[in-house]
Design a protein around this motif. Sequence first.
Motif, PDB file in Angstrom:
ATOM      1  N   THR A  12      93.027  -8.531  19.573  1.00  0.00           N
ATOM      2  CA  THR A  12      93.577  -7.270  19.051  1.00  0.00           C
ATOM      3  C   THR A  12      93.256  -7.114  17.573  1.00  0.00           C
ATOM      4  OG1 THR A  12      95.391  -7.281  20.654  1.00  0.00           O
ATOM      5  CG2 THR A  12      95.710  -5.978  18.659  1.00  0.00           C
ATOM      6  N   GLN A  13      93.357  -8.205  16.828  1.00  0.00           N
ATOM      7  CA  GLN A  13      93.029  -8.165  15.407  1.00  0.00           C
ATOM      8  C   GLN A  13      91.573  -7.757  15.198  1.00  0.00           C
ATOM      9  OE1 GLN A  13      94.166 -11.873  13.560  1.00  0.00           O
ATOM     10  NE2 GLN A  13      95.973 -12.063  14.852  1.00  0.00           N
ATOM     11  N   ILE A  14      90.685  -8.387  15.956  1.00  0.00           N
ATOM     12  CA  ILE A  14      89.252  -8.091  15.837  1.00  0.00           C
ATOM     13  C   ILE A  14      88.980  -6.639  16.234  1.00  0.00           C
ATOM     14  CG2 ILE A  14      86.993  -8.619  16.818  1.00  0.00           C
ATOM     15  CD1 ILE A  14      87.971 -11.561  16.993  1.00  0.00           C
ATOM     16  N   ALA A  15      89.582  -6.195  17.337  1.00  0.00           N
ATOM     17  CA  ALA A  15      89.351  -4.827  17.808  1.00  0.00           C
ATOM     18  C   ALA A  15      89.803  -3.802  16.777  1.00  0.00           C
ATOM     19  CB  ALA A  15      90.081  -4.603  19.133  1.00  0.00           C
ATOM     20  N   THR A  16      90.878  -4.107  16.061  1.00  0.00           N
ATOM     21  CA  THR A  16      91.385  -3.174  15.052  1.00  0.00           C
ATOM     22  C   THR A  16      90.411  -3.050  13.886  1.00  0.00           C
ATOM     23  OG1 THR A  16      93.661  -3.752  15.651  1.00  0.00           O
ATOM     24  CG2 THR A  16      93.323  -2.665  13.522  1.00  0.00           C
ATOM     25  N   LEU A  17      89.894  -4.164  13.419  1.00  0.00           N
ATOM     26  CA  LEU A  17      88.945  -4.116  12.306  1.00  0.00           C
ATOM     27  C   LEU A  17      87.630  -3.467  12.740  1.00  0.00           C
ATOM     28  CD1 LEU A  17      89.083  -4.900   9.354  1.00  0.00           C
ATOM     29  CD2 LEU A  17      87.987  -7.070   9.911  1.00  0.00           C
ATOM     30  N   LEU A  18      87.216  -3.701  13.977  1.00  0.00           N
ATOM     31  CA  LEU A  18      85.999  -3.061  14.486  1.00  0.00           C
ATOM     32  C   LEU A  18      86.207  -1.553  14.638  1.00  0.00           C
ATOM     33  CD1 LEU A  18      84.775  -5.624  17.181  1.00  0.00           C
ATOM     34  CD2 LEU A  18      83.914  -5.275  14.865  1.00  0.00           C
ATOM     35  N   SER A  19      87.419  -1.144  14.991  1.00  0.00           N
ATOM     36  CA  SER A  19      87.720   0.287  15.087  1.00  0.00           C
ATOM     37  C   SER A  19      87.584   0.960  13.721  1.00  0.00           C
ATOM     38  CB  SER A  19      89.145   0.466  15.629  1.00  0.00           C
ATOM     39  OG  SER A  19      89.537   1.820  15.595  1.00  0.00           O
ATOM     40  N   TYR A  20      88.039   0.249  12.691  1.00  0.00           N
ATOM     41  CA  TYR A  20      87.887   0.759  11.324  1.00  0.00           C
ATOM     42  C   TYR A  20      86.403   0.873  10.958  1.00  0.00           C
ATOM     43  CZ  TYR A  20      87.928   0.695   6.191  1.00  0.00           C
ATOM     44  OH  TYR A  20      87.707   0.974   4.872  1.00  0.00           O
ATOM     45  N   ALA A  21      85.625  -0.153  11.308  1.00  0.00           N
ATOM     46  CA  ALA A  21      84.187  -0.135  11.008  1.00  0.00           C
ATOM     47  C   ALA A  21      83.488   1.021  11.721  1.00  0.00           C
ATOM     48  CB  ALA A  21      83.562  -1.466  11.415  1.00  0.00           C
ATOM     49  N   LYS A  22      83.902   1.274  12.961  1.00  0.00           N
ATOM     50  CA  LYS A  22      83.316   2.377  13.719  1.00  0.00           C
ATOM     51  C   LYS A  22      83.638   3.714  13.061  1.00  0.00           C
ATOM     52  CE  LYS A  22      83.198   4.405  18.370  1.00  0.00           C
ATOM     53  NZ  LYS A  22      83.730   4.318  19.760  1.00  0.00           N
ATOM     54  N   ALA A  23      84.884   3.844  12.590  1.00  0.00           N
ATOM     55  CA  ALA A  23      85.285   5.085  11.923  1.00  0.00           C
ATOM     56  C   ALA A  23      84.485   5.314  10.644  1.00  0.00           C
ATOM     57  CB  ALA A  23      86.784   5.050  11.615  1.00  0.00           C
ATOM     58  N   LYS A  24      84.046   4.220  10.011  1.00  0.00           N
ATOM     59  CA  LYS A  24      83.241   4.304   8.796  1.00  0.00           C
ATOM     60  C   LYS A  24      81.747   4.463   9.092  1.00  0.00           C
ATOM     61  CE  LYS A  24      86.303   3.903   5.502  1.00  0.00           C
ATOM     62  NZ  LYS A  24      86.469   4.933   4.450  1.00  0.00           N
ATOM     63  N   ASN A  25      81.409   4.388  10.380  1.00  0.00           N
ATOM     64  CA  ASN A  25      80.021   4.589  10.833  1.00  0.00           C
ATOM     65  C   ASN A  25      79.057   3.538  10.268  1.00  0.00           C
ATOM     66  OD1 ASN A  25      78.229   6.046  12.492  1.00  0.00           O
ATOM     67  ND2 ASN A  25      77.453   7.222  10.761  1.00  0.00           N
ATOM     68  N   TYR A  26      79.508   2.302  10.189  1.00  0.00           N
ATOM     69  CA  TYR A  26      78.619   1.219   9.755  1.00  0.00           C
ATOM     70  C   TYR A  26      77.622   0.911  10.877  1.00  0.00           C
ATOM     71  CZ  TYR A  26      82.197   0.458   6.153  1.00  0.00           C
ATOM     72  OH  TYR A  26      83.081   0.610   5.116  1.00  0.00           O
ATOM     73  N   LYS A  27      76.346   0.826  10.541  1.00  0.00           N
ATOM     74  CA  LYS A  27      75.284   0.593  11.530  1.00  0.00           C
ATOM     75  C   LYS A  27      74.722  -0.824  11.469  1.00  0.00           C
ATOM     76  CE  LYS A  27      75.263   4.913  12.939  1.00  0.00           C
ATOM     77  NZ  LYS A  27      75.803   5.277  14.276  1.00  0.00           N
ATOM     78  N   ARG A  28      74.590  -1.364  10.263  1.00  0.00           N
ATOM     79  CA  ARG A  28      74.040  -2.711  10.059  1.00  0.00           C
ATOM     80  C   ARG A  28      75.027  -3.499   9.199  1.00  0.00           C
ATOM     81  NH1 ARG A  28      70.474  -3.477   6.861  1.00  0.00           N
ATOM     82  NH2 ARG A  28      69.211  -5.150   7.780  1.00  0.00           N
ATOM     83  N   VAL A  29      75.457  -4.638   9.694  1.00  0.00           N
ATOM     84  CA  VAL A  29      76.462  -5.398   8.956  1.00  0.00           C
ATOM     85  C   VAL A  29      76.040  -6.856   8.825  1.00  0.00           C
ATOM     86  CG1 VAL A  29      78.295  -3.883   9.792  1.00  0.00           C
ATOM     87  CG2 VAL A  29      77.805  -6.017  11.017  1.00  0.00           C
ATOM     88  N   ALA A  30      76.699  -7.543   7.929  1.00  0.00           N
ATOM     89  CA  ALA A  30      76.492  -8.980   7.736  1.00  0.00           C
ATOM     90  C   ALA A  30      77.765  -9.713   8.118  1.00  0.00           C
ATOM     91  CB  ALA A  30      76.134  -9.268   6.286  1.00  0.00           C
ATOM     92  N   LEU A  31      77.604 -10.934   8.628  1.00  0.00           N
ATOM     93  CA  LEU A  31      78.734 -11.800   8.942  1.00  0.00           C
ATOM     94  C   LEU A  31      78.643 -13.047   8.085  1.00  0.00           C
ATOM     95  CD1 LEU A  31      78.770 -11.714  12.865  1.00  0.00           C
ATOM     96  CD2 LEU A  31      80.189 -10.389  11.302  1.00  0.00           C
ATOM     97  N   ILE A  32      79.756 -13.445   7.475  1.00  0.00           N
ATOM     98  CA  ILE A  32      79.780 -14.699   6.734  1.00  0.00           C
ATOM     99  C   ILE A  32      81.070 -15.434   7.078  1.00  0.00           C
ATOM    100  CG2 ILE A  32      80.735 -13.604   4.638  1.00  0.00           C
ATOM    101  CD1 ILE A  32      78.908 -15.754   3.117  1.00  0.00           C
ATOM    102  N   THR A  33      80.941 -16.713   7.406  1.00  0.00           N
ATOM    103  CA  THR A  33      82.078 -17.490   7.882  1.00  0.00           C
ATOM    104  C   THR A  33      82.025 -18.889   7.285  1.00  0.00           C
ATOM    105  OG1 THR A  33      83.270 -18.153   9.899  1.00  0.00           O
ATOM    106  CG2 THR A  33      80.866 -18.312   9.957  1.00  0.00           C
TER     107      THR A  33
END
Length: 390
Positions: free
Chosen positions: A157-178
């Motif tokens: 649910t946490q991940i889905a919420t942040l991804l929903s925000y990213a979708k609303a911002k129309n991000y197409k290419r992203v980076a992941l750092i962990t």
Amino acid sequence: MNAFTAIRSRRGVLAVAAALACAAVPAWAQQASGPIRIGMITDRVGPAKPYAEPVAQGAVFAVKQLNANGGLLGRPVELLVEDDQGRPDVSATAARKLVDSGVAFILSVSLTPATQQAQNVTMETKTPHMTPSNSGDTLTTQINNPNFWQTGPLGSTQIATLLSYAKAKNYKRVALITDNSDLGQLTNKFFKAGLEKAGVQVAVEEVVPRGSTTAEPQMQKLRAANPDAIFMTGVLTPENALILRAYRQLGLKAPVLGNYNLSVPQTSSVAKGLLDGVVFVDAFDPDKPETKRFIEAFKKDQGTEPYNLNGYGYDGVMLVADAIKRAGSTDKEKVREAMQATKGFAGVMGAKGSSYGFPEGKRTGFDPNGMVVRVYEGDKQGKVVHVGAK
């Protein structure tokens, strides 16, 4: 799945606070039936301590409030606390001890493996059992325990919420750092799968090993990839601070989206001066009416402002109290039935309008659209900028 300078200074305070919550019992409480006992298994010395102690602090405050308002069913509430050190074998022993002490309900505030092991005891003894803060997606599925519930927001649910925000911002290419912790790697895997499913390209992935002294090499690669946004999927606070420091020093401009780890107060002290404008997923909305009342009461009683982890413990106890009231008894089967029937319970945690409830056949009770995305304003956790996973 489950900072803390203030928490460290309170070593041992929870034990005292739990006792104080049940001390000086007024005349109405001196009944032959005795107190209603709620058990809590927490981690005071192990790896979950930074998270477990503030959750437990919220639970202690809830018991204090209940007793100040007449207790439950005309009886005082007593909180019995056991420390499992984050160890599964010790957690099972603690659960057995609490059952033998006559508790009506057990709250687990520890690591996922420890909570799973304690479930074996509560399933055997048919003792109602809940974790109010753990976000592991498998806690109610690996063991078919009808006496166990989870009210912390699922990691998915946490991940889905942040991804929903990213979708609303129309991000197409992203980076992941962990980071290279097991949980950091698993969180990164879930984020990547969610992004790819949503049609978002992962342009680059980088890992900052535990114990690193700088994250500049990794952040230079992110800068070269020129992503629309940067997802911080690690769970180690020191390494996250290194990432943010390198982000500022290298002059990156892509927005930073942080997972739930960035919501814990330790982040503000360890990454001081580096957080302005960073967004993060949270389950705590300070503008929610129930949350406002909790913040005011907690500050008045404790002298400090509460945060999300305190809220989980508070809600956990209040959900248990609500089930016992509706059951009209501490009979385990009646309490089990009442908890499973919980619907529309508006707690401290969750977005405005969200509530706890257990759909038929389900034992996860956090509203799937109850998470929020907030933004850091300076070093302070600021306003909500997005709600839910839709």
